[in-house]
Design a protein around this motif. Structure first.
Motif, PDB file in Angstrom:
ATOM      1  N   HIS A 270      -2.246   6.251   0.894  1.00  0.00           N
ATOM      2  CA  HIS A 270      -1.427   6.947   1.898  1.00  0.00           C
ATOM      3  C   HIS A 270      -0.242   6.081   2.321  1.00  0.00           C
ATOM      4  O   HIS A 270       0.897   6.563   2.410  1.00  0.00           O
ATOM      5  N   PHE A 271      -0.478   4.806   2.557  1.00  0.00           N
ATOM      6  CA  PHE A 271       0.620   3.909   2.951  1.00  0.00           C
ATOM      7  C   PHE A 271       1.675   3.801   1.846  1.00  0.00           C
ATOM      8  O   PHE A 271       2.876   3.767   2.114  1.00  0.00           O
ATOM      9  N   ASN A 272       1.223   3.759   0.603  1.00  0.00           N
ATOM     10  CA  ASN A 272       2.185   3.728  -0.516  1.00  0.00           C
ATOM     11  C   ASN A 272       3.069   4.967  -0.519  1.00  0.00           C
ATOM     12  O   ASN A 272       4.243   4.907  -0.923  1.00  0.00           O
ATOM     13  N   GLU A 273       2.508   6.098  -0.066  1.00  0.00           N
ATOM     14  CA  GLU A 273       3.255   7.356  -0.104  1.00  0.00           C
ATOM     15  C   GLU A 273       4.344   7.439   0.961  1.00  0.00           C
ATOM     16  O   GLU A 273       5.131   8.384   0.949  1.00  0.00           O
ATOM     17  N   TYR A 274       4.402   6.472   1.864  1.00  0.00           N
ATOM     18  CA  TYR A 274       5.538   6.411   2.789  1.00  0.00           C
ATOM     19  C   TYR A 274       6.837   6.303   1.985  1.00  0.00           C
ATOM     20  O   TYR A 274       7.897   6.711   2.441  1.00  0.00           O
ATOM     21  N   ALA A 275       6.734   5.742   0.789  1.00  0.00           N
ATOM     22  CA  ALA A 275       7.907   5.492  -0.054  1.00  0.00           C
ATOM     23  C   ALA A 275       8.438   6.748  -0.730  1.00  0.00           C
ATOM     24  O   ALA A 275       9.556   6.742  -1.250  1.00  0.00           O
ATOM     25  N   ASP A 278      10.747   8.652  -4.577  1.00  0.00           N
ATOM     26  CA  ASP A 278      11.807   7.705  -4.943  1.00  0.00           C
ATOM     27  C   ASP A 278      11.301   6.271  -4.955  1.00  0.00           C
ATOM     28  O   ASP A 278      12.020   5.365  -5.389  1.00  0.00           O
ATOM     29  N   CYS A 279      10.090   6.079  -4.450  1.00  0.00           N
ATOM     30  CA  CYS A 279       9.475   4.737  -4.420  1.00  0.00           C
ATOM     31  C   CYS A 279      10.320   3.721  -3.665  1.00  0.00           C
ATOM     32  O   CYS A 279      10.562   2.607  -4.143  1.00  0.00           O
ATOM     33  N   ASP A 280      10.770   4.112  -2.470  1.00  0.00           N
ATOM     34  CA  ASP A 280      11.525   3.197  -1.606  1.00  0.00           C
ATOM     35  C   ASP A 280      10.522   2.408  -0.769  1.00  0.00           C
ATOM     36  O   ASP A 280      10.197   2.783   0.362  1.00  0.00           O
ATOM     37  N   TYR A 281      10.044   1.290  -1.314  1.00  0.00           N
ATOM     38  CA  TYR A 281       8.988   0.538  -0.652  1.00  0.00           C
ATOM     39  C   TYR A 281       9.485  -0.317   0.512  1.00  0.00           C
ATOM     40  O   TYR A 281       8.682  -0.999   1.159  1.00  0.00           O
ATOM     41  N   ASN A 355       5.900  -1.811 -11.616  1.00  0.00           N
ATOM     42  CA  ASN A 355       6.684  -2.965 -11.183  1.00  0.00           C
ATOM     43  C   ASN A 355       6.379  -3.343  -9.733  1.00  0.00           C
ATOM     44  O   ASN A 355       6.352  -4.529  -9.389  1.00  0.00           O
ATOM     45  N   GLU A 356       6.145  -2.330  -8.891  1.00  0.00           N
ATOM     46  CA  GLU A 356       5.774  -2.624  -7.498  1.00  0.00           C
ATOM     47  C   GLU A 356       4.394  -3.267  -7.452  1.00  0.00           C
ATOM     48  O   GLU A 356       4.148  -4.172  -6.645  1.00  0.00           O
ATOM     49  N   TYR A 357       3.511  -2.818  -8.326  1.00  0.00           N
ATOM     50  CA  TYR A 357       2.182  -3.440  -8.436  1.00  0.00           C
ATOM     51  C   TYR A 357       2.324  -4.935  -8.743  1.00  0.00           C
ATOM     52  O   TYR A 357       1.706  -5.788  -8.085  1.00  0.00           O
ATOM     53  N   LYS A 358       3.139  -5.251  -9.740  1.00  0.00           N
ATOM     54  CA  LYS A 358       3.301  -6.658 -10.139  1.00  0.00           C
ATOM     55  C   LYS A 358       3.988  -7.482  -9.052  1.00  0.00           C
ATOM     56  O   LYS A 358       3.688  -8.666  -8.877  1.00  0.00           O
ATOM     57  N   LYS A 359       4.873  -6.842  -8.305  1.00  0.00           N
ATOM     58  CA  LYS A 359       5.562  -7.528  -7.201  1.00  0.00           C
ATOM     59  C   LYS A 359       4.592  -7.853  -6.062  1.00  0.00           C
ATOM     60  O   LYS A 359       4.630  -8.944  -5.483  1.00  0.00           O
ATOM     61  N   GLN A 360       3.725  -6.902  -5.735  1.00  0.00           N
ATOM     62  CA  GLN A 360       2.825  -7.065  -4.597  1.00  0.00           C
ATOM     63  C   GLN A 360       1.550  -7.848  -4.934  1.00  0.00           C
ATOM     64  O   GLN A 360       0.905  -8.402  -4.032  1.00  0.00           O
ATOM     65  N   LYS A 361       1.208  -7.912  -6.196  1.00  0.00           N
ATOM     66  CA  LYS A 361      -0.068  -8.508  -6.593  1.00  0.00           C
ATOM     67  C   LYS A 361      -0.286  -9.930  -6.057  1.00  0.00           C
ATOM     68  O   LYS A 361      -1.331 -10.194  -5.430  1.00  0.00           O
ATOM     69  N   PRO A 362       0.647 -10.880  -6.249  1.00  0.00           N
ATOM     70  CA  PRO A 362       0.373 -12.242  -5.762  1.00  0.00           C
ATOM     71  C   PRO A 362       0.211 -12.312  -4.246  1.00  0.00           C
ATOM     72  O   PRO A 362      -0.601 -13.094  -3.738  1.00  0.00           O
TER      73      PRO A 362
END
Length: 377
Positions: A270-275, A278-281, A355-362
């Motif tokens: 649900h929080f991811n869907e705020y984006a 357009d995936c504006d995280y 790409n967002e997954y890889k950015k947030q993973k660490p």
């Protein structure tokens, strides 16, 4: 279509076994071609409604009106209004499944759950089924936009409803399906071939070996949290949330992806869907906004009485499973890119999510590892 019809028969058999014959859900073998222009589709929709509901069979077609409510990136929704003999106007929603959605949606699971969810007061009431869709009661409310979800009052309402939803008991296996579903998506996605050369070329840039490794590693990592298993909606984007502002009533709708899963996945997704699509995280909820949601989820009537330890536990769990949400919809998008006729850049969506997954993973791994270390002391 045969599998879906069998499930309607199972629902009917359940009602007969319980003696609840009055609640039998009518089924029609009609199939409506979703590629037709709406004016051409309308007579077929009217014919479908007459076939399903016997009290409408003798009504003149002029007493029916059909309009498109929405058509997301999966289904087509139509509002059918009927002037009955008493001059009373009745409206229903006809939901037409998107073509090839059986590749990503377990219709049997959806239909077996929806009856219990409807009884518990969630979503629209199931009125009938047909070859490639269902008819439900019409909800008089507006569909939310992604920006609505971050408003504190609405966020609290959503949290309260999600908390109630997670308490519904759906008969059958309670085994979490998250990783089962992701791996099914992966298996289908990794063997696809695209007719369009440009899409095939872009598809070939995806490292499925790497993607599989990420799925397995994240499954093992999130397992360390022992997150509670609930019946989850799994698709809590703005389009599946409706609000009647006069009555201040919020509705969760469309349970296509519903299954037993991890609490943190439903909230993190649900929080991811705020984006939005357009995936504006940059608009992903802040820690303060997440705490606000979690408090109302845990104790809707007394959110300020929730301990910080309880909030922090759900916060960390949610942050871990938001990564699973990215992998879920990334692999889903690859299949949709090949199977869906809807004009949407699904392959582009795969790369945005992955790409967002890889950015947030660490960042997430650090947060979760730190939390687990402090909890074990």
């Amino acid at each position: 279509m045969g599998a879906t019809k069998n499930i309607w028969e199972i629902l009917e058999a359940e009602d007969e076994a319980s003696g609840n014959v009055a609640s039998r859900i009518p089924y029609s073998s009609f199939v409506v071609d979703t590629s037709l222009p709406l004016p051409v589709m309308i007579p077929r929709i009217i014919q479908l409604c007459k076939d399903l509901f016997k009290n409408w069979r003798e009504l003149d077609d002029s007493l029916f009106s059909v309009e498109r409510v929405s058509g997301g990136i999966t289904n087509l929704l139509l509002k059918v209004s009927v002037k009955e003999e008493s001059d009373r106007e009745v409206s229903v929603t006809v939901r037409l499944y998107g073509p090839n959605t059986e590749y990503v949606i377990n219709r049997e699971r959806e239909l077996l759950a929806i009856k219990y969810l409807s009884t518990a007061g969630f979503g629209a009431k199931l009125l009938g089924g047909f070859g490639n869709g269902m008819v439900q009661s019409f909800i008089n409310a507006r569909t939310l936009e992604p920006s609505d979800m971050r408003q504190p009052k609405i966020a609290a309402q959503i949290a309260k409803e999600v908390g109630k939803f997670h308490k519904v008991d759906i008969p059958g296996s309670k085994e979490p399906q998250l990783w089962v579903d992701i791996l099914k998506f992966f298996e289908k996605a990794s063997t696809l071939k695209f007719e369009e050369p440009d899409k095939q070329k872009l598809f070939e840039t995806i490292s499925f070996e790497e993607l599989h490794k990420e799925i397995i590693e994240l499954r093992e990592f999130t397992g360390l949290l022992n997150a509670p298993v609930v019946f989850a909606h799994n698709d809590l984007l703005s389009g599946n949330l409706m609000l009647n502002e006069e009555e201040e009533k919020l509705y969760l709708i469309d349970f296509e992806y519903g299954s037993y899963s991890y609490r943190g996945f439903d909230i993190g997704n649900h929080f991811n869907e705020y984006a939005g699509y357009d995936c504006d995280y940059s608009v992903y909820p802040s820690k303060e906004e997440q705490y606000h949601f979690i408090k109302h989820y845990l104790q809707p009537d007394k959110p300020d009485e929730v301990t910080m330890g309880e909030v922090e536990s759900v916060y960390v769990e949610t942050d871990a499973y938001k990564l699973a949400s990215h992998l879920y919809w990334a692999t889903w998008a690859i299949i949709q890119a090949r199977m869906s006729p809807i004009d949407f850049d699904y392959l582009g969506y795969f790369f945005l999510r992955y790409n967002e997954y890889k950015k947030q993973k660490p960042l997430t791994l650090s947060l979760v590892t730190s939390y687990l270390s402090s909890s074990s002391v």
